[in-house]
Design a protein around this motif. Structure first.
Motif, mmCIF file in Angstrom:
data_model
loop_
_atom_site.group_PDB
_atom_site.id
_atom_site.type_symbol
_atom_site.label_atom_id
_atom_site.label_comp_id
_atom_site.label_asym_id
_atom_site.label_seq_id
_atom_site.Cartn_x
_atom_site.Cartn_y
_atom_site.Cartn_z
ATOM 1 N N MET A 555 40.375 30.822 51.939
ATOM 2 C CA MET A 555 40.191 31.175 50.537
ATOM 3 C C MET A 555 41.406 30.753 49.713
ATOM 4 S SD MET A 555 37.187 32.441 50.375
ATOM 5 C CE MET A 555 37.128 33.261 48.787
ATOM 6 N N LEU A 556 42.587 30.913 50.290
ATOM 7 C CA LEU A 556 43.812 30.529 49.586
ATOM 8 C C LEU A 556 43.834 29.026 49.313
ATOM 9 C CD1 LEU A 556 46.639 31.393 48.538
ATOM 10 C CD2 LEU A 556 47.505 30.952 50.846
ATOM 11 N N LEU A 557 43.489 28.230 50.316
ATOM 12 C CA LEU A 557 43.503 26.775 50.154
ATOM 13 C C LEU A 557 42.370 26.297 49.261
ATOM 14 C CD1 LEU A 557 44.307 25.689 53.831
ATOM 15 C CD2 LEU A 557 45.880 25.804 51.886
ATOM 16 N N ALA A 565 42.290 35.266 47.205
ATOM 17 C CA ALA A 565 42.237 35.368 48.668
ATOM 18 C C ALA A 565 42.359 36.822 49.123
ATOM 19 C CB ALA A 565 43.349 34.524 49.287
ATOM 20 N N LEU A 566 43.289 37.561 48.532
ATOM 21 C CA LEU A 566 43.499 38.954 48.922
ATOM 22 C C LEU A 566 42.306 39.831 48.551
ATOM 23 C CD1 LEU A 566 47.271 39.474 47.999
ATOM 24 C CD2 LEU A 566 46.264 39.580 50.287
ATOM 25 N N THR A 567 41.813 39.684 47.331
ATOM 26 C CA THR A 567 40.674 40.510 46.911
ATOM 27 C C THR A 567 39.427 40.189 47.727
ATOM 28 O OG1 THR A 567 40.201 38.914 45.134
ATOM 29 C CG2 THR A 567 41.494 40.867 44.554
ATOM 30 N N SER A 568 39.271 38.929 48.138
ATOM 31 C CA SER A 568 38.127 38.556 48.978
ATOM 32 C C SER A 568 38.128 39.351 50.274
ATOM 33 C CB SER A 568 38.163 37.060 49.311
ATOM 34 O OG SER A 568 38.152 36.278 48.152
ATOM 35 N N ILE A 569 39.292 39.431 50.920
ATOM 36 C CA ILE A 569 39.406 40.132 52.196
ATOM 37 C C ILE A 569 39.145 41.627 52.013
ATOM 38 C CG2 ILE A 569 40.956 40.714 54.090
ATOM 39 C CD1 ILE A 569 40.072 37.758 53.977
ATOM 40 N N VAL A 570 39.770 42.220 51.000
ATOM 41 C CA VAL A 570 39.630 43.666 50.791
ATOM 42 C C VAL A 570 38.190 44.035 50.496
ATOM 43 C CG1 VAL A 570 40.279 45.589 49.305
ATOM 44 C CG2 VAL A 570 42.016 43.953 50.042
ATOM 45 N N LEU A 571 37.528 43.282 49.636
ATOM 46 C CA LEU A 571 36.140 43.592 49.277
ATOM 47 C C LEU A 571 35.207 43.432 50.474
ATOM 48 C CD1 LEU A 571 35.834 41.992 45.717
ATOM 49 C CD2 LEU A 571 36.197 44.380 46.318
ATOM 50 N N ALA A 706 38.440 41.669 36.155
ATOM 51 C CA ALA A 706 38.713 41.963 34.747
ATOM 52 C C ALA A 706 40.057 42.678 34.596
ATOM 53 C CB ALA A 706 37.590 42.818 34.171
ATOM 54 N N LEU A 707 40.353 43.590 35.518
ATOM 55 C CA LEU A 707 41.640 44.293 35.476
ATOM 56 C C LEU A 707 42.802 43.345 35.736
ATOM 57 C CD1 LEU A 707 40.847 47.650 37.339
ATOM 58 C CD2 LEU A 707 41.380 47.349 34.914
ATOM 59 N N LEU A 708 42.605 42.408 36.637
ATOM 60 C CA LEU A 708 43.683 41.478 36.992
ATOM 61 C C LEU A 708 43.913 40.428 35.919
ATOM 62 C CD1 LEU A 708 42.850 40.989 40.772
ATOM 63 C CD2 LEU A 708 44.860 42.134 39.837
ATOM 64 N N GLY A 709 42.881 40.059 35.189
ATOM 65 C CA GLY A 709 43.024 39.083 34.111
ATOM 66 C C GLY A 709 43.514 37.738 34.614
ATOM 67 N N GLU A 710 44.536 37.202 33.942
ATOM 68 C CA GLU A 710 45.063 35.896 34.323
ATOM 69 C C GLU A 710 45.749 35.914 35.684
ATOM 70 O OE1 GLU A 710 44.611 32.919 32.779
ATOM 71 O OE2 GLU A 710 43.172 34.153 31.679
ATOM 72 N N ARG A 711 46.069 37.119 36.178
ATOM 73 C CA ARG A 711 46.686 37.220 37.499
ATOM 74 C C ARG A 711 45.711 36.846 38.609
ATOM 75 N NH1 ARG A 711 49.000 43.166 36.456
ATOM 76 N NH2 ARG A 711 47.053 43.135 35.284
ATOM 77 N N ASN A 712 44.420 36.726 38.263
ATOM 78 C CA ASN A 712 43.455 36.252 39.255
ATOM 79 C C ASN A 712 43.833 34.875 39.784
ATOM 80 O OD1 ASN A 712 41.075 38.132 39.554
ATOM 81 N ND2 ASN A 712 41.140 37.979 37.313
ATOM 82 N N TRP A 713 44.480 34.082 38.968
ATOM 83 C CA TRP A 713 44.768 32.690 39.346
ATOM 84 C C TRP A 713 46.213 32.512 39.797
ATOM 85 C CZ3 TRP A 713 39.975 32.496 39.182
ATOM 86 C CH2 TRP A 713 39.233 32.917 38.073
ATOM 87 N N TYR A 714 46.848 33.610 40.157
ATOM 88 C CA TYR A 714 48.269 33.569 40.510
ATOM 89 C C TYR A 714 48.495 32.901 41.866
ATOM 90 C CZ TYR A 714 52.820 35.223 42.128
ATOM 91 O OH TYR A 714 54.083 35.288 42.634
ATOM 92 N N LEU A 715 49.408 31.934 41.862
ATOM 93 C CA LEU A 715 49.855 31.295 43.097
ATOM 94 C C LEU A 715 51.370 31.136 43.009
ATOM 95 C CD1 LEU A 715 48.893 29.920 45.796
ATOM 96 C CD2 LEU A 715 49.126 27.752 44.569
#
Length: 748
Positions: A555-557, A565-571, A706-715
């Motif tokens: 997911m990260l790549l 990637a992190l939210t995918s695993i947790v969900l 929605a809560l994460l906002g632009e942080r969704n795309w953080y790398l």
């Protein structure tokens, strides 16, 4: 695309473009592949998992000794002769006459050998009301069920002449025949009914027969090709019937899903006014890429089963991995070719009352638009409520109890032979499923070995592990002795497990363990359940780590976002946990068990939790990758993150719902079977997919994003050197790329 000379990168886009340009070649190659795989597989034949490979621990060691010695253990049969009231005992003439009649009748069939009378073997219950006539079936044990019918008839005829007695047969052969008659056709019908169910749902989803047939046809051809590949691979990794059934389920699920994703996107683009060629290229670049990412992730999850060290699991994992890979390749190659060939004819065979579904709506779901409006308006509340609900559903899983199901747990009282099983266990605790000690020595007749065997027999009873009788069967030529020990506890696996521990930890070391060169592994149903449980528990951590770590990396790549990637695993873990909770609540605690016919099970079958984790983690990625890819695509198109979330969820809701309904319906079919293990698998899978497609993808995912906002795309910058698999594959590849706050390109 199609209207400019911008080059679209990405394997899926290139594969789809090539297939669309070389339509007949792509279809021909696929057909040739399927035919060759089936032909070569048929010629090679399939090698199935052997008994010595099925389990671990002492059970495997015992099976290996027996196989190496060339001992063919026959299918043992037992006839219970029991007084219906207190008026008769084994010493009465009528009782003795019945025993003699049974012995004479079964011998007269010519199908049995080594018939023993209870008066010779002392297999008479303590109250004197029950006795056992025992014998073996001639021929191979694996096929004894096909030859036991005359023996069963002979016993039934004796019963007719002795109304005051209960005369019933039970054993490996009779159980095999009973189950084949009762559930063999039932199980096959369930497998075969999965295809028409899927077709019916697709017909409703698409409103056109041709469009509905395409996913089913591709899934079926992928399954056919995989069956051939399984036969070839089985010469390196043995396969099994269970692996075949799991492959069919997984193949149908992902094969239909992948085609559904692709086909719906192509139709959506055409409905938006794109020409056929452009619509197909967009579908290849977007849904095609999502299919590749999802397929690779599912394959990684399935590969986790290879770390269990259990041959049956390894077979299931490899078979599932292969069918997912084949379905993935077919979806991004032959499907674009077929769509290019069919063109507008894909709409042929429309269902009249569904005609209005063809147009309008922009591909968006009105129901999910309404739900999402409320979710995005109150994301914190949505996350708290959805997470709380899932954790509450998952809570019962904390007390999960796993074991191999006994006969009465597996089938309840629906079969007469189960009642016979219970009566034998009541009269002779542990007698129907004794522990078997396989003793291997340099010289089985050596004085010290004989003394140790006698000591074992004596102490097995003296220790309280068995009430006896303890039988010893010598195989002089192979220097092997088989010792049969009825365990105190009988069909109660917890109590019988305590008796097994006494044999293994106390009795054996004090007797057989003192003789040099003697091996004495203990096997049997109770031992097999314990060894299987122990091995599975030992493999949980490596399987869990492998699946989670590799899914995270993929997911990260693929999305170049640490957050995604992190939210995918947790969900996904939340989804699996909720499925566990439902299983335990229904099948272990009995909450609502009557709704699925599961009263009195009291446990989850040993192999299911790990199996469900791997399967569900893989299948959950289907929806997650598809939805997040659409959100990412909208973000690339210049939308704000919140608007991209709304657009991505509502435009994929229809296809995700259709895919989920198909999976739930197919899995629910297996939940209707009488076998509790299959029922547990069907209910667990159906519940998890339903939760995943609704609460997870429709509420929790958009609320969290929605809560994460632009942080969704953080790398993080230190991860920028990672390989970039986030190819620019937006529907209008000529559009300017969106950029994040740090100036980094936002990849899909």
């Amino acid at each position: 695309m199609g209207n400019g000379d911008t080059r679209v990168r990405g394997l899926a886009a290139r594969a789809g473009g090539w297939s669309a340009r070389h339509r007949w070649a792509a279809v021909g190659i696929w057909v040739l592949f399927v035919v060759l795989a089936m032909g070569l597989g048929s010629a090679a034949g399939r090698v199935d998992v052997g008994d010595s490979d099925q389990l671990g621990g002492e059970t495997r060691t015992a099976a290996r000794i027996i196989e190496d010695a060339g001992i063919d253990e026959p299918a043992g049969e037992t006839v219970l002769i029991q007084a219906r009231d207190g008026g008769l005992t084994a010493t009465d003439a009528e009782f003795r006459a019945a025993v003699t009649a049974v012995v004479t009748a079964v011998e007269a069939t010519g199908k049995v050998t080594d018939v023993t009378s209870p008066y010779d073997t002392e297999t008479i219950s303590k109250d004197g009301r029950s006795a056992l006539v025992q014998f073996d079936m001639r021929g191979e044990a694996d096929t004894a069920g096909e030859r036991v019918e005359p023996v069963l008839k002979a016993v039934e005829n004796v019963q007719k002449d002795h109304e005051r007695l209960r005369i019933e047969e039970i054993g490996g052969a009779s159980m095999m025949k009973t189950f084949d008659d009762a559930f063999g056709d039932d199980f096959k019908k369930a497998e075969y009914s999965a295809v028409p169910v899927a077709l019916g749902i697709l017909l409703i989803a698409f409103g056109a027969l041709v469009a509905a047939l395409l996913p089913v046809a591709l899934a079926i051809t992928a399954i056919m090709a995989t069956m051939g590949l399984m036969a070839l691979v089985s010469h390196l990794q043995p396969m099994s019937e269970t692996a075949n059934s799991v492959m069919l389920l997984v193949g149908l699920a992902v094969g239909v899903d992948y085609c559904l994703f692709y086909l719906r996107r192509e139709r959506e683009e055409r409905a938006a006014g794109r020409d056929a060629q452009t619509a197909l290229r967009i579908a290849a670049a977007t849904s095609g890429r999502a299919i590749v990412v999802s397929g690779i992730t599912v394959c990684v999850a399935m590969a986790g089963m290879l770390f269990t060290g259990i041959a049956e699991f390894e077979a299931m994992g490899l078979a599932s991995l292969m069918v997912v890979a084949v379905a993935m390749v077919g979806s991004v190659t032959v499907l674009p070719a077929l769509l290019s060939l069919l063109g507008e004819r894909v709409e042929k065979g429309r269902v009249p009352f569904l005609r209005r579904r063809r147009k309008g709506g922009g591909g968006e779901s009105r129901f999910w638009t309404a739900v999402l409006g409320r979710v995005l308006a109150r994301p914190v509340l949505s996350v708290v409520v959805a997470t709380g609900a899932l954790l509450a559903v998952a809570a019962p899983a904390i007390g999960m109890k796993t074991q191999n199901l006994t006969l009465d747990q597996e089938f309840g009282d629906s079969l007469p032979i189960v009642q016979t099983y219970n009566r034998v266990n009541e009269a002779f605790p542990g007698g129907s499923e004794p522990a078997e000690v396989v003793v291997k020595a340099d010289d089985i007749n050596a004085p010290e070995v004989k003394a140790a065997l006698a000591g074992f027999r004596e102490q097995a009873v003296a220790s309280g592990a068995s009430h006896g009788p303890v039988d010893i069967e010598l195989h002089d030529a192979q220097n092997v002795a088989l010792v049969y020990v009825p365990l105190v506890g009988g069909s109660d696996l917890d109590k019988a497990g305590e008796s097994l521990d006494k044999l293994r930890d106390d009795v054996r070391p004090a007797t057989l363990g003192k003789v040099d060169g003697v091996e004495a592994p203990i096997t049997g149903q109770v031992a097999g359940s314990k060894d299987f449980n122990d091995q599975l528990v030992g493999s949980v951590l490596p399987v869990f780590v492998f699946v989670v770590v590799f899914a995270f990396l993929l997911m990260l790549l693929s999305f170049r976002s640490l957050t995604v990637a992190l939210t995918s695993i947790v969900l996904n873990l939340l989804s699996v946990g909720a499925a566990y909770g439902i299983l335990v609540a229904v099948f272990q605690h009995g909450w609502g068990a009557s709704l699925v016919g599961a009263e009195g099970v009291g446990a989850i079958i040993t192999w299911l939790p790990l199996f469900l984790f791997v399967i569900l983690f893989g299948l959950s990625m289907d929806y997650h990758v598809f939805v997040v890819s659409r959100i990412r695509e909208a973000r690339l198109g210049g939308r704000t993150t919140k608007d991209a979330i709304r657009h991505g969820v509502v435009t994929t809701a229809g296809v995700v719902t259709s895919a989920a309904v198909i999976m739930v319906a197919v899995f629910a079919i297996f939940g209707t079977l009488s076998m509790q293990s299959m029922k547990q698998m069907g209910v667990g899978l159906a519940a998890a997919v339903l939760i995943d497609a609704t609460i997870i993808r429709g509420v929790l995912l958009p609320a969290v994003m929605a809560l994460l906002g632009e942080r969704n795309w953080y790398l993080p910058k230190w991860l920028h050197r990672l390989p970039d698999l986030s190819h620019d594959e937006s529907p209008a590849a000529v559009a300017p790329l969106a950029r994040d706050d740090e100036g980094e390109r936002v990849g899909v």
